[in-house]
Design a protein around this motif. Structure first.
Motif, short mmCIF file in Angstrom:
data_model
loop_
_atom_site.label_atom_id
_atom_site.label_comp_id
_atom_site.label_asym_id
_atom_site.label_seq_id
_atom_site.Cartn_x
_atom_site.Cartn_y
_atom_site.Cartn_z
N GLU A 1 0.84 -1.21 0.00
CA GLU A 1 0.00 0.00 0.00
C GLU A 1 0.87 1.26 0.00
O GLU A 1 0.58 2.22 -0.70
CB GLU A 1 -0.93 0.01 1.21
CG GLU A 1 -2.05 -0.99 1.11
CD GLU A 1 -2.89 -1.07 2.38
OE1 GLU A 1 -2.39 -0.73 3.48
OE2 GLU A 1 -4.05 -1.48 2.25
N VAL B 1 2.36 1.87 -3.42
CA VAL B 1 1.35 2.44 -4.33
C VAL B 1 1.20 3.94 -4.04
O VAL B 1 1.19 4.76 -4.97
CB VAL B 1 0.00 1.71 -4.18
CG1 VAL B 1 -1.12 2.47 -4.87
CG2 VAL B 1 0.09 0.30 -4.75
N GLU B 2 1.10 4.30 -2.76
CA GLU B 2 0.98 5.72 -2.40
C GLU B 2 2.19 6.51 -2.88
O GLU B 2 2.05 7.62 -3.41
CB GLU B 2 0.86 5.86 -0.87
CG GLU B 2 -0.45 5.38 -0.31
CD GLU B 2 -0.43 5.33 1.22
OE1 GLU B 2 0.47 5.94 1.84
OE2 GLU B 2 -1.33 4.68 1.78
N ARG C 1 2.06 7.09 -6.59
CA ARG C 1 1.10 8.16 -6.91
C ARG C 1 1.72 9.53 -6.65
O ARG C 1 1.55 10.45 -7.44
CB ARG C 1 -0.17 7.99 -6.08
CG ARG C 1 -1.10 6.96 -6.64
CD ARG C 1 -2.50 7.08 -6.03
NE ARG C 1 -3.38 6.15 -6.68
CZ ARG C 1 -3.84 5.04 -6.14
NH1 ARG C 1 -3.51 4.72 -4.89
NH2 ARG C 1 -4.62 4.24 -6.81
N MET D 1 -1.80 5.57 -12.05
CA MET D 1 -2.01 4.14 -11.80
C MET D 1 -3.02 3.52 -12.77
O MET D 1 -2.82 2.40 -13.23
CB MET D 1 -2.44 3.92 -10.35
CG MET D 1 -1.40 4.35 -9.33
SD MET D 1 0.22 3.62 -9.58
CE MET D 1 0.01 2.11 -8.70
N ASP D 2 -4.10 4.23 -13.07
CA ASP D 2 -5.11 3.67 -13.98
C ASP D 2 -4.52 3.40 -15.36
O ASP D 2 -4.94 2.48 -16.05
CB ASP D 2 -6.32 4.60 -14.10
CG ASP D 2 -7.13 4.63 -12.82
OD1 ASP D 2 -7.00 3.70 -12.00
OD2 ASP D 2 -7.90 5.59 -12.63
N ARG E 1 -9.93 -3.09 -4.85
CA ARG E 1 -9.19 -1.84 -5.10
C ARG E 1 -7.69 -2.07 -4.94
O ARG E 1 -6.88 -1.62 -5.74
CB ARG E 1 -9.68 -0.74 -4.15
CG ARG E 1 -8.92 0.55 -4.24
CD ARG E 1 -9.11 1.17 -5.59
NE ARG E 1 -8.23 2.32 -5.74
CZ ARG E 1 -8.30 3.14 -6.74
NH1 ARG E 1 -9.20 2.97 -7.67
NH2 ARG E 1 -7.47 4.14 -6.83
N MET E 2 -7.31 -2.78 -3.90
CA MET E 2 -5.89 -3.06 -3.70
C MET E 2 -5.36 -3.94 -4.83
O MET E 2 -4.22 -3.76 -5.27
CB MET E 2 -5.63 -3.73 -2.35
CG MET E 2 -4.17 -3.91 -2.08
SD MET E 2 -3.87 -4.55 -0.43
CE MET E 2 -2.11 -4.38 -0.34
N ARG F 1 -6.34 -3.91 -7.95
CA ARG F 1 -6.11 -3.02 -9.11
C ARG F 1 -4.86 -2.17 -8.91
O ARG F 1 -4.04 -2.04 -9.81
CB ARG F 1 -7.34 -2.12 -9.34
CG ARG F 1 -8.50 -2.84 -9.98
CD ARG F 1 -9.59 -1.89 -10.41
NE ARG F 1 -10.07 -1.03 -9.35
CZ ARG F 1 -11.02 -1.34 -8.46
NH1 ARG F 1 -11.59 -2.52 -8.52
NH2 ARG F 1 -11.38 -0.49 -7.54
N ASP F 2 -4.73 -1.59 -7.72
CA ASP F 2 -3.56 -0.74 -7.43
C ASP F 2 -2.26 -1.52 -7.53
O ASP F 2 -1.27 -1.05 -8.09
CB ASP F 2 -3.67 -0.11 -6.05
CG ASP F 2 -4.71 0.99 -5.97
OD1 ASP F 2 -5.19 1.46 -7.02
OD2 ASP F 2 -5.06 1.37 -4.83
N LEU G 1 0.90 -1.13 -10.07
CA LEU G 1 2.26 -0.92 -9.58
C LEU G 1 3.23 -1.95 -10.18
O LEU G 1 4.32 -1.60 -10.63
CB LEU G 1 2.29 -1.02 -8.05
CG LEU G 1 3.66 -0.79 -7.41
CD1 LEU G 1 3.99 0.69 -7.40
CD2 LEU G 1 3.68 -1.36 -6.00
#
Length: 110
Positions: free
Chosen positions: A36, A39-40, A43, A49-50, A91-92, A94-95, A99
Motif C-alpha cells: 500500500e 502504491v501511495e 502516486r 495508476m489507472d 481496489r488493492m 487493481r492498485d 504498480l
C-alpha cells in the motif's frame, strides 16, 4: 524512488508469501501494508495508476475450485501467468497490478 527500486522491494515482499496447492500466495500483513505504501509513493511521484492497468499483471477474482474450510470461496488476487497473490480488496488488487506493471516486475519463479 525509481522503478528498479520498487521492483527490488516487490521481489523481497513476494518472497515472503506462502502459497498452498492450487491457492494464491498470501502475503504477510506487514507486506500488504508495504505494498500500500509503495502504491501511495508511486502516486506521489506522479504515476497514473489507472494507465498502468494494461500489462501482464491483472486484478481478478480467484474462485476456489473446491470447498475452502477456513476462508472465502472467492477473493481478490493479482495475477500474472499462473502466479496469484491474494489481497484484501478489489481496489488493492487493481492498485497492486498497476504498480507491478509500472515497475516491470517479472513473474516470480517457483
Amino acid at each position: 524512488m525509481q522503478r528498479h527500486d520498487v521492483s527490488s522491494l516487490v521481489r523481497e515482499l513476494v518472497g515472503t508469501t506462502e502459497a498452498g496447492d492450487e491457492l494464491p500466495a498470501t502475503p504477510e500483513p506487514v507486506a500488504l501494508r508495504l505494498f500500500e505504501r509503495l502504491v501511495e509513493q508511486a502516486r506521489r511521484l506522479g504515476v497514473a495508476m489507472d494507465a498502468q492497468l494494461r500489462g501482464p499483471w491483472r486484478a481478478t477474482i480467484f474462485r476456489a475450485p473446491f470447498a475452502v474450510a477456513f476462508g472465502p470461496e472467492a477473493w481478490p488476487v493479482v495475477q500474472c501467468g499462473t502466479f496469484m497473490l491474494a489481497v484484501p480488496t478489489e481496489r488493492m488488487a487493481r492498485d497492486l497490478a498497476a504498480l507491478l506493471n509500472w515497475c516491470d516486475y517479472a513473474v516470480p519463479v517457483p
